[in-house]
Scaffold this motif. Structure first.
Motif, short mmCIF file in Angstrom:
data_model
loop_
_atom_site.label_atom_id
_atom_site.label_comp_id
_atom_site.label_asym_id
_atom_site.label_seq_id
_atom_site.Cartn_x
_atom_site.Cartn_y
_atom_site.Cartn_z
N ALA A 155 0.82 -1.03 0.13
CA ALA A 155 -0.07 0.17 0.02
C ALA A 155 0.91 1.30 0.14
O ALA A 155 0.51 2.19 -0.64
N ALA A 156 1.93 1.15 0.77
CA ALA A 156 2.86 2.12 0.75
C ALA A 156 3.55 2.41 -0.54
O ALA A 156 3.77 3.69 -1.06
N LEU A 157 3.95 1.53 -1.43
CA LEU A 157 4.50 1.62 -2.56
C LEU A 157 3.39 2.13 -3.50
O LEU A 157 3.92 2.89 -4.54
N ARG A 158 1.99 1.88 -3.54
CA ARG A 158 1.11 2.38 -4.42
C ARG A 158 0.96 3.68 -4.25
O ARG A 158 0.74 4.41 -5.36
N ARG A 159 1.01 4.07 -2.90
CA ARG A 159 0.81 5.51 -2.72
C ARG A 159 1.87 6.48 -3.38
O ARG A 159 1.82 7.40 -4.02
N VAL A 160 3.08 5.90 -3.11
CA VAL A 160 4.31 6.51 -3.81
C VAL A 160 4.33 6.40 -5.22
O VAL A 160 4.50 7.42 -6.09
N ALA A 161 3.94 5.25 -5.76
CA ALA A 161 3.80 5.02 -7.15
C ALA A 161 2.90 5.95 -7.83
O ALA A 161 2.94 6.66 -9.00
N THR A 162 1.68 6.04 -6.95
CA THR A 162 0.53 7.10 -7.71
C THR A 162 1.21 8.67 -7.77
O THR A 162 1.11 9.38 -8.70
N LEU A 163 1.97 8.88 -6.83
CA LEU A 163 2.48 10.41 -6.90
C LEU A 163 3.54 10.65 -8.15
O LEU A 163 3.42 11.64 -8.73
N VAL A 164 4.39 9.24 -8.20
CA VAL A 164 5.22 9.56 -9.35
C VAL A 164 4.51 9.36 -10.92
O VAL A 164 4.85 10.16 -11.71
N ALA A 165 3.52 8.66 -10.77
CA ALA A 165 2.56 8.65 -11.97
C ALA A 165 1.82 9.88 -12.36
O ALA A 165 1.91 10.16 -13.56
N ARG A 166 1.42 10.55 -11.42
CA ARG A 166 0.56 11.93 -11.91
C ARG A 166 1.96 13.07 -11.91
O ARG A 166 1.47 14.13 -12.00
N GLY A 167 3.28 12.59 -12.02
CA GLY A 167 4.23 13.90 -11.94
C GLY A 167 4.13 14.59 -10.86
O GLY A 167 4.40 16.03 -11.15
N ALA A 168 4.06 14.39 -9.69
CA ALA A 168 4.08 15.29 -8.58
C ALA A 168 5.55 15.71 -8.48
O ALA A 168 6.47 15.24 -9.05
#
Length: 516
Positions: free
Chosen positions: A151-164
């Motif tokens: 779950a932690a990895l998914r949250r970080v991956a979501t930030l990466v994917a949306r170009g944060a």
């Protein structure tokens, strides 16, 4: 000091030991307590059997002694259950044989033959049940830990994917590493050179001194970040107690006792390291390196994406700037060359016309030629103005946008509230936003009026073009807004369009005032 530059094998005495050895050979409760409980149970069982024997003589109550065997087997290692079995057998025999322990007849052997195998079997069965419970608990804990980490990895991956932004991603990674890996402290280092590293994100353990972000540390001596820098591989320090160097001293001042690090590799080069540390005694778990590496890979992806985007934006900006320069040269060449030549020819034709008689047919033809030259000169002036207006270069946005408004076929109200002239690329970009927007209003909006406003919003120039037309505009359909969007984004800005059907269109562009 215990150090390891590649944590594949890890320590064997981690915080959460797994396997069956602790269950089979080591107690889950103190040994002294087990012996005390066993002694109390045997005394209580003997007393109970004695009472039952007086009430029901000639009966055997060996089953009562199973209670102690079951309790010890359930709460302590298997060997203590075996000891309890033999001890209870001795006590039972003494009570059953009237004080003797060694049976003398075959009949006296029957209790031993029956009781001991059954007691040992009960000990094994209870031990197996306890073993399965331990395994089930460990499996559930591992599944829960894995789910938490994923779950932690998914949250970080979501930030990466949306170009944060990188700062947001790095801070999130530090927080997620500390929470998901239960390490208390986490930090991300960026290597400045072969000797120094900079802390770019940190998660501090509650109640401990804070690690300052932006500080550069010399990574010589014994420290996890320096070990990763020198080897390019995962590393660990199971104890900072005897570690040398300024970085190690700073880590001890923070109250950290151990640490694990994983390299952050960006496009084949060592960019930095993800570090997890703890103030608890003992070595980190043996698989901490691999778990930390998952987060390090996400950091590397985020950094690579950011660098690629920055390079793309810089390339697009260079292309736009080169295009503007080329148009400026064309405008200058047309103005100083062809347009001046046409003006000169028009003046020559007027001179020839003046030298002839008014009723001369040639004078009439020369007059028409002069009128044609004047019209051609005006058309060329309009073309050069569209390519790159000189008024923008000489006077700035306010007069240039007002000139656009005056040439529009419908009323245009222009408001420019900018104290200082922005850099040239921003001015040119803002001019073309308004020019293209007015062109679209004229062609598609069926509007009766347009309002243009330009001001500063934070660190960006805000350009708003609003009309009262039919609405329904978007960046597709060949409206010209696609190219406008590309130009704005090439300057690091963004374009927003609000255009509900029947309620007009509002186009808003934000262009950063400072170059990225």
């Amino acid at each position: 000091m215990a150090a390891r530059s590649d944590g594949a094998d890890g320590p064997r005495n981690g915080w959460a030991p797994s396997g069956l050895t602790p269950f089979l050979l080591g107690p889950t409760a103190p040994l002294w307590l087990g012996f005390a409980v066993g002694a109390v149970l045997i005394v209580a069982e003997a007393a109970l059997v004695g009472l039952l024997g007086r009430a029901l003589p000639h009966q055997m109550f060996g089953v009562v002694f199973f209670l102690g065997v079951l309790v010890i087997s359930a709460g302590w290692p298997m060997w203590m259950g075996v000891v309890m079995t033999f001890a209870s057998t001795v006590v039972y025999l003494r009570m059953h044989l009237g004080g003797m322990v060694i049976p003398h007849t075959l009949q006296d052997l029957i209790p031993i033959v029956v009781y001991m195998p059954v007691a040992l079997l009960a000990n094994v069965l209870v031990g197996q049940a306890r073993l399965r419970a331990v395994e089930a608990r460990e499996a559930a804990e591992k599944v829960s830990e894995l789910a938490e980490r994923q779950a932690a990895l998914r949250r970080v991956a979501t930030l990466v994917a949306r170009g944060a932004p990188p700062d947001e991603v790095l801070t999130a990674v530090a927080d997620e590493v500390a929470n998901a890996l239960h390490m208390g402290n986490a930090a991300l280092f960026r290597y400045v050179d072969d000797e120094y590293g900079e802390i770019v994100a940190v998660h501090d353990e509650a109640g401990h001194p804070r690690m300052p972000v932006g500080v550069r540390l010399r990574l010589t001596g014994d420290n996890v970040a320096g070990m990763v820098l020198r080897t390019g591989r995962a590393a660990r320090l199971d104890s900072h107690e005897d570690a040398t160097g300024a970085a190690a001293a700073a880590i001890r001042d923070l109250g950290l006792r151990s640490g694990v690090g994983a390299p952050i590799i960006v496009e084949g080069r060592l960019w930095g390291a993800a570090i997890a540390g703890s103030s608890r005694p003992g070595a980190p778990p043996p698989d901490m390196e691999s778990r930390l590496a998952d987060f390090a890979e996400l950091v590397a992806t985020a950094i690579a994406n950011t660098e690629s985007r920055r390079e793309l934006m810089a390339s697009r900006a260079r292309i736009v700037t080169a295009g503007d320069e080329a148009m400026r040269r064309i405008e200058r060449d047309l103005h100083d060359g062809a347009q001046q030549r046409l003006v000169a020819l028009a003046l020559t034709s007027r001179s020839l016309q003046a030298s002839l008689q008014p009723d001369d047919a040639l004078a009439h033809e020369i007059a028409e030629l002069g009128d044609g030259l004047v019209a051609a000169s005006e058309e060329l002036r309009q073309i050069t103005h569209g390519i790159h207006p000189a008024v923008l270069t000489n006077g700035g946005l306010r007069p240039a946008l007002r000139a656009l408004g005056r040439r529009a076929p419908l009323p245009v109200e222009v408001s420019v509230d900018v104290a200082n002239r922005p850099r040239e690329s921003v001015e040119v970009g803002a001019y073309y936003v308004v020019a293209e927007a007015l062109t679209n209003v004229t062609k598609h909006a069926d509007a009766s009026q347009v309002e243009v406003s330009v001001d500063v919003d934070g660190g960006a120039l805000r350009i708003v073009v609003a009309d009262d037309g039919v609405g329904g505009a978007d960046t597709g359909g060949g409206s010209g807004l696609v190219g406008l969007k590309d130009r704005v984004e090439a300057l690091g800005g963004r374009l927003q369009i609000v255009s509900p059907m029947g309620r007009g269109t509002t186009l808003t562009a934000y262009i950063p005032l400072a170059a990225d």
